[in-house]
Design an enzyme around this catalytic site. Structure first.
Site, PDB file in Angstrom:
ATOM      1  N   GLN A  27       0.824  -1.209   0.000  1.00  0.00           N
ATOM      2  CA  GLN A  27       0.000   0.000   0.000  1.00  0.00           C
ATOM      3  C   GLN A  27       0.859   1.260   0.000  1.00  0.00           C
ATOM      4  O   GLN A  27       0.534   2.247  -0.666  1.00  0.00           O
ATOM      5  CB  GLN A  27      -0.936   0.003   1.210  1.00  0.00           C
ATOM      6  CG  GLN A  27      -2.047  -1.019   1.141  1.00  0.00           C
ATOM      7  CD  GLN A  27      -3.088  -0.705   0.082  1.00  0.00           C
ATOM      8  OE1 GLN A  27      -3.285   0.437  -0.311  1.00  0.00           O
ATOM      9  NE2 GLN A  27      -3.764  -1.740  -0.394  1.00  0.00           N
ATOM     10  N   HIS A 107      -6.296   0.459   7.843  1.00  0.00           N
ATOM     11  CA  HIS A 107      -6.973  -0.646   8.527  1.00  0.00           C
ATOM     12  C   HIS A 107      -7.143  -0.233   9.981  1.00  0.00           C
ATOM     13  O   HIS A 107      -6.288   0.451  10.545  1.00  0.00           O
ATOM     14  CB  HIS A 107      -6.150  -1.924   8.412  1.00  0.00           C
ATOM     15  CG  HIS A 107      -6.722  -3.108   9.132  1.00  0.00           C
ATOM     16  ND1 HIS A 107      -8.065  -3.431   9.081  1.00  0.00           N
ATOM     17  CD2 HIS A 107      -6.142  -4.051   9.923  1.00  0.00           C
ATOM     18  CE1 HIS A 107      -8.281  -4.526   9.802  1.00  0.00           C
ATOM     19  NE2 HIS A 107      -7.128  -4.906  10.326  1.00  0.00           N
ATOM     20  N   GLY A 133      -2.086  -3.102  -3.055  1.00  0.00           N
ATOM     21  CA  GLY A 133      -1.496  -1.840  -3.469  1.00  0.00           C
ATOM     22  C   GLY A 133      -1.098  -1.784  -4.934  1.00  0.00           C
ATOM     23  O   GLY A 133      -1.226  -0.742  -5.584  1.00  0.00           O
TER      24      GLY A 133
END
Length: 329
Positions: A27, A107, A133
């Site tokens: 990510q 998250h 990602g």
């Protein structure tokens, strides 16, 4: 459910701020590069000696040590793994947060389970792409985006939601659509999906089916094809058009067998087990177990990994995949 798109997000709210991406994994690299190409002032925060420093620099990004990045930034996005987020936050980020800053996550685990306790004078938000990602990055480069979730835990500025939407726009999310949730809902549903279906449930169903056939005297290679290899075909069909499209696409025999016999496998006992998993997530019993496991340096985790790696299905699969030239290592 309300969906937010480009017209609902004002990118200028982030363009006039400095953004630090803490971590440069799946990510992290996507967020940093997409934000930079959206005209946002962004740096990557990493620890000294991290092997990703050269990767980030080679991609044209500015790299700072975590604490310097946090001190420099207005928005700090935490994209290191859940298991080290608390340590990184306490050592590097928290001492350098200022009133009015924005602390962001992809998250909700550490916020929802009170591992990270943020200062009361900062916004705490979530922007969670619903894809790996590399897909966030690729879709952005192609002028599209992936669906994303946003959530607001703390709204010190009164503009936290607007900032979350602006950030989502900066990484491409508002082109696909953004859904608002909460840290609680995102965390609990994410953990449940992983444990009951996507990672735990599916893999145990595969192993149980494989072992049932092998124990009945069938060749392990044939069992592998029928219980694991062909799963990709089924998942791709479900992914493209849902459960009905998958059943429409397979034979009538497969459709009848699946509809009539599937509930015999995933019956009441399985549903009760799923309910217990959810209760453990909701009550933080799983979170406590996982936190304690990490503090003990993961003895059970390592043993479970080893047992899977030693399973017959892994040995058979390795040999069969060697016959499949289209599968990249």
């Amino acid at each position: 459910m309300q969906l937010y798109y480009d017209k609902d997000a004002n990118l200028e709210l982030v363009k006039n701020k400095k953004v630090a991406i803490i971590g440069y994994g799946s990510q992290g690299h996507a967020h940093a590069l997409n934000l930079k190409e959206s005209g946002i002032d962004v740096v990557v925060g990493l620890n000294a000696g991290n092997e990703d420093i050269e990767k980030a620099k080679a991609a044209g990004l500015t790299v700072m040590l975590n604490e310097k990045a946090a001190e420099w930034a207005d928005i700090v996005m935490m994209l290191v793994p859940d298991t080290i987020q608390l340590m990184v936050f306490e050592n590097d980020i928290k001492p350098n947060l200022k009133a009015g800053n924005v602390l962001a996550f992809a998250h909700g685990f550490n916020i929802h389970y009170n591992q990270i306790i943020p200062p009361t004078d900062v916004d705490v938000i979530m922007i969670a792409p619903k894809s790996p990602g590399h897909l966030v990055r690729r879709q952005y480069q192609e002028g599209r985006g992936v669906p994303m979730l946003i959530a607001i835990y703390q709204n010190a500025s009164g503009k936290a939601k607007d900032i979350a939407l602006a950030y989502a726009k900066g990484i491409g999310g508002t082109k696909a659509g953004v859904i608002e949730t909460t840290f609680k809902e995102e965390t609990e549903t994410d953990l449940f999906g992983e444990q009951a279906v996507l990672c735990g449930g599916v893999t145990e169903l595969i192993r149980a089916g494989f072992n049932t056939l092998v124990n009945a005297g069938y060749q392990p290679e044939i069992a592998y094809f029928e219980c694991l290899h062909e799963l990709k075909l089924i998942v791709d069909l479900i992914y493209e058009g849902g459960l009905s499209w998958m059943y429409y696409s397979v034979s009538d025999t497969a459709e009848y067998g699946g509809l009539a016999k599937g509930p015999k496998v995933i019956g009441e006992e399985s549903k009760k087990a799923m309910q217990k998993l959810l209760e453990d997530i909701q009550t933080a019993a799983f979170a406590t177990e996982w936190i304690n496991e990490n503090q003990a340096r993961g003895p059970k985790f390592k043993a479970l990994r080893r047992l899977l790696q030693e399973d017959l299905i892994e040995d058979v699969g390795k040999k069969l995949r060697g016959m499949m030239s289209w599968i990249k290592k």
